[in-house]
Design an enzyme around this catalytic site. Sequence first.
Site, PDB file in Angstrom:
ATOM      1  N   CYS A  91       0.869  -1.176   0.000  1.00 50.71           N
ATOM      2  CA  CYS A  91       0.000   0.000   0.000  1.00 50.71           C
ATOM      3  C   CYS A  91       0.905   1.225   0.000  1.00 50.71           C
ATOM      4  O   CYS A  91       1.502   1.573   1.024  1.00 50.71           O
ATOM      5  CB  CYS A  91      -0.921   0.006   1.214  1.00 50.71           C
ATOM      6  SG  CYS A  91      -2.038   1.430   1.256  1.00 50.71           S
ATOM      7  N   HIS A 119      -2.012  -6.049 -10.155  1.00 52.13           N
ATOM      8  CA  HIS A 119      -2.746  -4.950 -10.778  1.00 52.13           C
ATOM      9  C   HIS A 119      -3.057  -5.291 -12.233  1.00 52.13           C
ATOM     10  O   HIS A 119      -2.206  -5.830 -12.953  1.00 52.13           O
ATOM     11  CB  HIS A 119      -1.930  -3.656 -10.746  1.00 52.13           C
ATOM     12  CG  HIS A 119      -1.690  -3.145  -9.368  1.00 52.13           C
ATOM     13  ND1 HIS A 119      -2.525  -2.261  -8.746  1.00 52.13           N
ATOM     14  CD2 HIS A 119      -0.693  -3.429  -8.484  1.00 52.13           C
ATOM     15  CE1 HIS A 119      -2.061  -2.001  -7.528  1.00 52.13           C
ATOM     16  NE2 HIS A 119      -0.953  -2.701  -7.346  1.00 52.13           N
ATOM     17  N   GLU A 158      -9.775  -1.098  -5.654  1.00 53.66           N
ATOM     18  CA  GLU A 158      -8.780  -1.835  -4.883  1.00 53.66           C
ATOM     19  C   GLU A 158      -9.321  -3.192  -4.449  1.00 53.66           C
ATOM     20  O   GLU A 158     -10.454  -3.299  -3.966  1.00 53.66           O
ATOM     21  CB  GLU A 158      -8.348  -1.046  -3.646  1.00 53.66           C
ATOM     22  CG  GLU A 158      -7.468   0.153  -3.956  1.00 53.66           C
ATOM     23  CD  GLU A 158      -6.717   0.639  -2.737  1.00 53.66           C
ATOM     24  OE1 GLU A 158      -6.046  -0.179  -2.080  1.00 53.66           O
ATOM     25  OE2 GLU A 158      -6.819   1.841  -2.434  1.00 53.66           O
ATOM     26  N   CYS A 193      -4.641   5.320  -4.794  1.00 54.80           N
ATOM     27  CA  CYS A 193      -3.974   4.031  -4.574  1.00 54.80           C
ATOM     28  C   CYS A 193      -2.540   4.181  -5.045  1.00 54.80           C
ATOM     29  O   CYS A 193      -2.280   4.323  -6.244  1.00 54.80           O
ATOM     30  CB  CYS A 193      -4.686   2.912  -5.329  1.00 54.80           C
ATOM     31  SG  CYS A 193      -3.865   1.306  -5.188  1.00 54.80           S
ATOM     32  N   GLY A 222      -1.275   1.266  -7.114  1.00 53.09           N
ATOM     33  CA  GLY A 222      -1.961   1.330  -8.406  1.00 53.09           C
ATOM     34  C   GLY A 222      -1.382   2.389  -9.320  1.00 53.09           C
ATOM     35  O   GLY A 222      -1.266   2.189 -10.537  1.00 53.09           O
TER      36      GLY A 222
END
Length: 281
Positions: A75, A162, A211, A220, A223
Amino acid sequence: MSLPFLKMHGLGNDFVVIDARKTPFDPTPAQRRAIADRRTGVGCDQLIVLEPAPDPAADVFMRIYNPDGSEAGACGNATRCIAWLEMSRGERGLDAGRTVVQTISGLLPAAAVQGGLISVDMGPARLDWRDIPLAAEADTLRLPLSVDALDGPCAVSMGNPHAVFFVDDAEAVPLETLGPRIEHHPMFPERTNVEVAQVLSRSSIRLRVWERGAGITRACGSGACATAVAAVRRGLTDRTVDVHLDGGTLHLAWSEDGRVHMTGPVATSFSGVLPEGLLRP
């Protein structure tokens, strides 16, 4: 039993942070869900529990839990928050300039930079299909996957999976309905985060994110890292790019050695104490 917590966020991607280095706290999935619940708990995109770092090269270990009770491997926004917290609490404060945060995905060096921002070395982007992971061998530059109008994503792992879809208009994508379908697609045995990215220029991307385990969030970090890498792989942008999320902008740089550097702000919202009701198994 009661536990103090800190509420922090990075561009609106918000976290409940519990420092369990002196008083261990290993929340059950039910406790994680209860704390993250925005109606009956504190509410957050992720619950962050700080533990002693097993690796002597790190200053703190950061464990990441999603609102559905699952554990996440990375994260980026939370990493910036915890890095800021570690540096600001040290004897020299942010003047110390650097810290290392450990996660289940590895070591993440971080530094304070000009303007009160925090920069994190998010490590190398992983591009092999086994690293995503995928259920079967496939070209991660363009997966053979179509869900309604979304087609051919680029797959990247930043310590978590992802699937990045490039679209003409990110705002027009019904991410609230397509996100969960792609997250749980059989192609992704560990599920996946879902990005819809609109390239604005060689140095700018508009991004919206679903997410894994959390749903749509305002930002994110991992991301944004995955999207920057995917855009370079597709020849759409330069290696340095600004990624504009619902909560604000992150600055990304994918260096020639394969490591991804993310820079952005952090903020503290409030502190409190978790009541006993949220800590029941």
